[in-house]
Scaffold this active site. Structure first.
Site, PDB file in Angstrom:
ATOM      1  N   GLU A 183       0.808  -1.224   0.000  1.00  0.00           N
ATOM      2  CA  GLU A 183       0.000   0.000   0.000  1.00  0.00           C
ATOM      3  C   GLU A 183       0.844   1.278   0.000  1.00  0.00           C
ATOM      4  O   GLU A 183       0.490   2.257   0.644  1.00  0.00           O
ATOM      5  CB  GLU A 183      -1.003  -0.003   1.167  1.00  0.00           C
ATOM      6  CG  GLU A 183      -2.080  -1.060   1.019  1.00  0.00           C
ATOM      7  CD  GLU A 183      -3.330  -0.787   1.856  1.00  0.00           C
ATOM      8  OE1 GLU A 183      -3.528   0.361   2.291  1.00  0.00           O
ATOM      9  OE2 GLU A 183      -4.108  -1.736   2.064  1.00  0.00           O
TER      10      GLU A 183
ATOM     11  N   HIS B 289      -2.392  -1.398  10.146  1.00  0.00           N
ATOM     12  CA  HIS B 289      -1.812  -2.701  10.459  1.00  0.00           C
ATOM     13  C   HIS B 289      -0.589  -2.479  11.340  1.00  0.00           C
ATOM     14  O   HIS B 289       0.003  -1.402  11.324  1.00  0.00           O
ATOM     15  CB  HIS B 289      -1.333  -3.415   9.186  1.00  0.00           C
ATOM     16  CG  HIS B 289      -2.423  -4.105   8.423  1.00  0.00           C
ATOM     17  ND1 HIS B 289      -2.388  -5.442   8.094  1.00  0.00           N
ATOM     18  CD2 HIS B 289      -3.568  -3.637   7.890  1.00  0.00           C
ATOM     19  CE1 HIS B 289      -3.467  -5.762   7.402  1.00  0.00           C
ATOM     20  NE2 HIS B 289      -4.200  -4.684   7.257  1.00  0.00           N
TER      21      HIS B 289
END
Length: 462
Positions: free
Chosen positions: A87, A323
């Site tokens: 990402e 995360h």
């Protein structure tokens, strides 16, 4: 040499070395949540990640943490040999990370694919990169799911082959990926079938590099819970092992859900949906899970340590990402004199073969259920196109017969033409393609199942 441990090329053999003297390799995988405009505090977080990786500490421990193992500031800079990122979708963020980390990680690569921004995959390495290759998943969501974006970024596997560390150890193949996200636990929004097809292709790629003699590491945000079909396909089909489970065993989800959030991270490595993450404060304890992995070849790599990282906070901002990162330390095992692996059906136990057969059955059921939905969606789009043509003809007739509200009919006809044509194109260009790709995977699974059945029958006769 950037890798710790014995890298003495002049040694006669590493076969007799104790494990502690073998070369060691340290990996970090981190989903950085770097969506432009959509990710909260994106620029500040990605810059802080670059600063931390370069050794410029910016983080502070989690307030009130009662476990010294969690959220502590390391007294000594923690150096990784390879950092696999997911990402990273903004060029300015990547440019900043490269600029900050160029001294510690002189070798780097970001991968490009898809319609918008690319797959978000990048790698930083202290070891020279020999070559790279990008494999884009054929099945990856739908173009109509614009609000999700998986189809548009082109989810892929970024393969990086590193220069051989030691003459007596195999070369490394880092296979970094971010598989299709589940937007629900069940139903159409879970995208379980597309993710299962991705895991199927991923396993085949891993096997190719294993057979070529590489020490394979499958890493990244695989969006698959431990024990799921996707996780089993990536391990049972390749004989790769989950580095966390290899060290600490499988965790029972019910037991894990009863632990404190800090204990979940320590004992379950819950990198996703932990309510200790400032962007996941509303999550329940039973939602915390492990989605970030390093699956490794046990014949060539030995896990010696693993855990969550980047659990700290950025002052005035919050967590580094939605995360937590995952790291593992691996020992590179010496190559055998004939490092040609046996076919898996010959080396696996009967119980493992039966498990693989069950995986194929579950995969075929998953495909069959989704094909029904895919055909229904294609039919609805063609139906929309057909109705649009009928409405268009009728509207043109009314517009010709009436001399009032002409502008209304012009706009109405335009909307009917555009939406009907778009749905017709989607049905023809995407719907047909998706069904053929599903059929291809189905045929591959059926063929593998038939071969496995013949091997099981042969063993029964022995």
């Amino acid at each position: 040499m950037p890798v710790s441990g014995g890298s003495d090329h002049g040694s006669s053999s590493t076969a007799s070395k104790p494990v502690q003297d073998l070369p060691s390799f340290k990996l970090l995988t981190f989903n950085t949540w770097g969506l432009k405009w959509l990710s909260t505090n994106r620029k500040e977080r990605l810059r802080a990640i670059g600063d931390e990786l370069s050794g410029r500490f910016t983080s502070v421990p989690i307030p009130g943490s009662d476990n010294i193992e969690l959220g502590k500031r390391h007294s000594q800079f923690e150096q990784y040999d390879v950092v696999a990122l997911q990402e990273v979708w903004c060029q300015e963020d990547w440019d900043y990370i490269v600029m900050r980390c160029s001294e510690n990680y002189p070798y780097h690569r970001i991968f490009y694919s898809g319609i918008i921004t690319g797959p978000g995959l990048a790698i930083l390495s202290r070891i020279p990169i020999e070559s790279t290759f990008l494999y884009r998943f054929p099945l990856n969501g739908r173009p109509t799911a614009v609000h999700r974006g998986d189809w548009y970024v082109g989810k892929s596997v970024a393969i990086t082959l590193l220069q051989q560390i030691d003459n007596n150890t195999p070369p490394l193949a880092i296979m970094n990926s971010h598989m299709h996200a589940p937007y629900a636990l069940q139903g159409d929004a879970a995208y379980a079938c597309h993710r299962a097809c991705q895991a199927w292709d991923f396993a085949k790629l891993a096997n190719l590099y294993k057979k070529a003699g590489y020490a394979v590491i499958v890493t990244g945000d695989l969006n698959s819970r431990p024990g799921s079909l996707h996780h089993r396909l990536l391990t049972d089909e390749t004989d790769l092992v989950d580095s966390w489970e290899q060290l600490y065993g499988q965790q029972d989800p019910e037991t894990l859900a009863k632990l404190k959030p800090s204990e979940q991270i320590i004992y379950g490595c819950t990198t996703c949906d932990s309510n200790l993450n400032t962007y996941r404060l509303d999550k329940r304890l039973d939602e915390a899970c492990r989605l970030d992995y390093a699956l490794v070849d046990p014949d060539r790599l030995l896990p010696t340590a693993a855990g969550a990282r980047f659990t700290e906070r950025i002052p005035g901002v919050g967590s580094f990402s939605d995360h937590f990162a995952y790291t593992c330390t691996l020992k590179l095992l010496p190559r055998a004199s004939s490092d040609i692996p046996l076919p898996m059906t010959a080396s696996q136990t009967r119980e493992k073969l039966i498990q693989r057969y069950a995986n194929y059955q579950e995969m075929l059921q998953c495909l069959a259920q989704y094909v029904v939905n895919a055909k229904r969606q294609k039919l609805l789009r063609y139906t929309h196109l057909g109705l649009s043509i009928i409405v268009l003809i009728f509207s043109c007739f009314l517009a010709f017969m009436t001399d009032w509200a002409a502008i209304f009919w012009v706009l109405f006809i335009a909307v009917v033409c555009i939406t009907g044509l778009l749905d017709g194109l989607l049905a023809f260009m995407f719907g047909e393609k998706e069904l053929r790709e599903l059929r291809e995977v189905e045929q591959e699974v059926i063929g593998a199942q038939q071969y496995l059945q013949s091997q099981l029958d042969f063993r029964n006769k022995l």
